[in-house]
Scaffold this active site. Structure first.
Site, PDB file in Angstrom:
ATOM      1  N   LEU A 101      35.521  45.536  41.485  1.00 12.61           N
ATOM      2  CA  LEU A 101      36.670  46.222  42.001  1.00 12.61           C
ATOM      3  C   LEU A 101      36.496  44.521  42.528  1.00 12.61           C
ATOM      4  O   LEU A 101      35.760  44.037  43.131  1.00 12.61           O
ATOM      5  CB  LEU A 101      36.580  47.428  43.161  1.00 12.61           C
ATOM      6  CG  LEU A 101      36.436  47.978  41.831  1.00 12.61           C
ATOM      7  CD1 LEU A 101      36.360  49.772  43.400  1.00 12.61           C
ATOM      8  CD2 LEU A 101      37.628  48.435  41.877  1.00 12.61           C
ATOM      9  N   ASP A 102      38.589  43.697  41.787  1.00 13.74           N
ATOM     10  CA  ASP A 102      38.355  43.079  43.501  1.00 13.74           C
ATOM     11  C   ASP A 102      38.100  42.676  44.847  1.00 13.74           C
ATOM     12  O   ASP A 102      37.791  44.084  45.315  1.00 13.74           O
ATOM     13  CB  ASP A 102      40.241  43.123  43.404  1.00 13.74           C
ATOM     14  CG  ASP A 102      40.678  42.340  42.390  1.00 13.74           C
ATOM     15  OD1 ASP A 102      39.514  42.058  41.255  1.00 13.74           O
ATOM     16  OD2 ASP A 102      41.982  42.384  42.131  1.00 13.74           O
ATOM     17  N   ILE A 103      37.899  41.653  45.759  1.00 15.96           N
ATOM     18  CA  ILE A 103      37.009  41.478  46.777  1.00 15.96           C
ATOM     19  C   ILE A 103      38.118  42.387  48.097  1.00 15.96           C
ATOM     20  O   ILE A 103      37.585  42.852  48.821  1.00 15.96           O
ATOM     21  CB  ILE A 103      36.956  40.515  47.345  1.00 15.96           C
ATOM     22  CG1 ILE A 103      36.228  39.857  48.208  1.00 15.96           C
ATOM     23  CG2 ILE A 103      38.215  39.259  46.980  1.00 15.96           C
ATOM     24  CD1 ILE A 103      35.551  38.959  48.431  1.00 15.96           C
TER      25      ILE A 103
END
Length: 235
Positions: A101-103
Site C-alpha cells: 500500500l502506498d505510504i
C-alpha cells in the site's frame, strides 16, 4: 527436524543460544530431558516443552495488519518506518507484507511468511478482489461508475480491468468504495485522475475473503483465525 532448529524457529534463541539452553536441561521431548541439539523430532507428533511450557510448531504465521499512513510496505527501509516495525512478538523472523500500500494509504495488509500463498494472492491470473474506501476531490457521477465498469485508460498499453465503483456520497468531496482485481502502481489514484478527480484519502477495507474489522485500529494487528486462513488458501 533437528531440535536446535525447531527451538530456534520457535523464537527461543539463536542456534548457539539454544545449545546453551539444552545444556541447562530446560528442554524436554515427550517428557524426557534432551541435551543434544542434533536430536531429531517430529513436529506433528512429539511434545516439546521449554521451562515446562509446550511449544506448538507453526510453519507459517498469518497476521492481519491495519496499516497507518506514514509507513512503507517493506521489511526494511533506510528512510521511512516500515510496516514490519509494528509487528512484534512473532515466532518467525522471515515475515513480510503481501503486496504493498502506498505510504499515505491506510488499511488492510496481510503479513505472513507463506510465500506460496503470497504468490497466489498477488498473481494477476488469480484476479483477487481488493476493495478500497476513498474520499475524492470532485463529484463522482454515474458516468464514472459506467466508465470504471468498462475499464479506464491510465496511460498503459491496456485499460484497467472492469472495476466496481459504488458512490457513497456525491458532493464536491465525494466518498466511494472501489473494487479492483489488479494491482497496478497507484492504480486507484490514477483511475480517478483519468476522470479529472483526485483521491485525498485512501483505505483498503478488504482483500479476497479478508475484511478489515472495525475494532482493529490503525497500527494494530492480530493473528488470522483458522477459518480466515482456510478461506485464503482455498480462495
Amino acid at each position: 527436524m533437528r531440535l536446535d532448529k525447531f527451538l530456534s524457529e520457535m523464537g527461543i534463541g539463536t542456534r548457539s543460544e539454544v545449545k546453551k539452553l539444552l545444556k541447562s536441561q530446560k528442554v524436554t521431548v515427550n517428557g524426557e530431558t534432551i541435551t543434544k541439539p542434533e536430536t531429531k523430532i517430529d513436529t506433528d507428533k512429539d511434545i516439546v516443552c521449554y521451562n515446562n511450557k509446550q511449544l506448538v510448531y507453526e510453519k507459517y504465521e498469518y497476521y492481519m495488519f491495519h496499516k497507518p499512513a506514514g509507513c512503507v510496505s517493506a521489511t526494511e527501509d533506510n528512510i521511512h518506518k516500515t510496516v514490519m516495525d509494528y509487528i512484534t512478538d512473532t515466532v518467525h523472523d522471515d515475515l513480510f507484507p503481501v503486496g504493498r500500500l502506498d505510504i499515505d494509504t491506510e488499511g488492510l495488509l496481510l503479513i505472513t511468511n507463506d510465500g506460496a500463498l503470497a504468490h497466489n494472492l498477488l498473481s494477476p491470473a488469480k484476479h483477487v478482489a481488493k476493495t478500497y474506501y476513498a474520499k475524492i476531490d470532485g463529484m463522482v457521477t454515474d458516468e464514472d461508475v459506467n466508465l470504471f465498469k468498462k475499464g479506464v485508460d491510465i496511460g498503459e498499453e491496456k485499460p484497467t480491468k472492469p472495476a466496481e465503483l459504488t458512490i457513497l456520497k456525491s458532493k464536491p468531496i465525494s466518498e466511494i468504495e472501489l473494487t479492483i482485481t489488479e494491482g497496478k502502481f497507484h492504480q486507484v489514484k490514477r483511475m480517478f485522475e483519468a476522470v479529472g478527480k483526485r483521491v485525498t484519502y485512501l483505505k483498503r477495507i478488504s482483500m479476497g475473503p479478508l475484511v478489515l474489522p472495525d475494532d482493529l485500529k490503525t497500527g494494530e494487528y492480530r493473528k488470522l483465525t483458522t477459518e480466515e486462513i482456510n478461506l485464503l488458501i482455498n480462495n
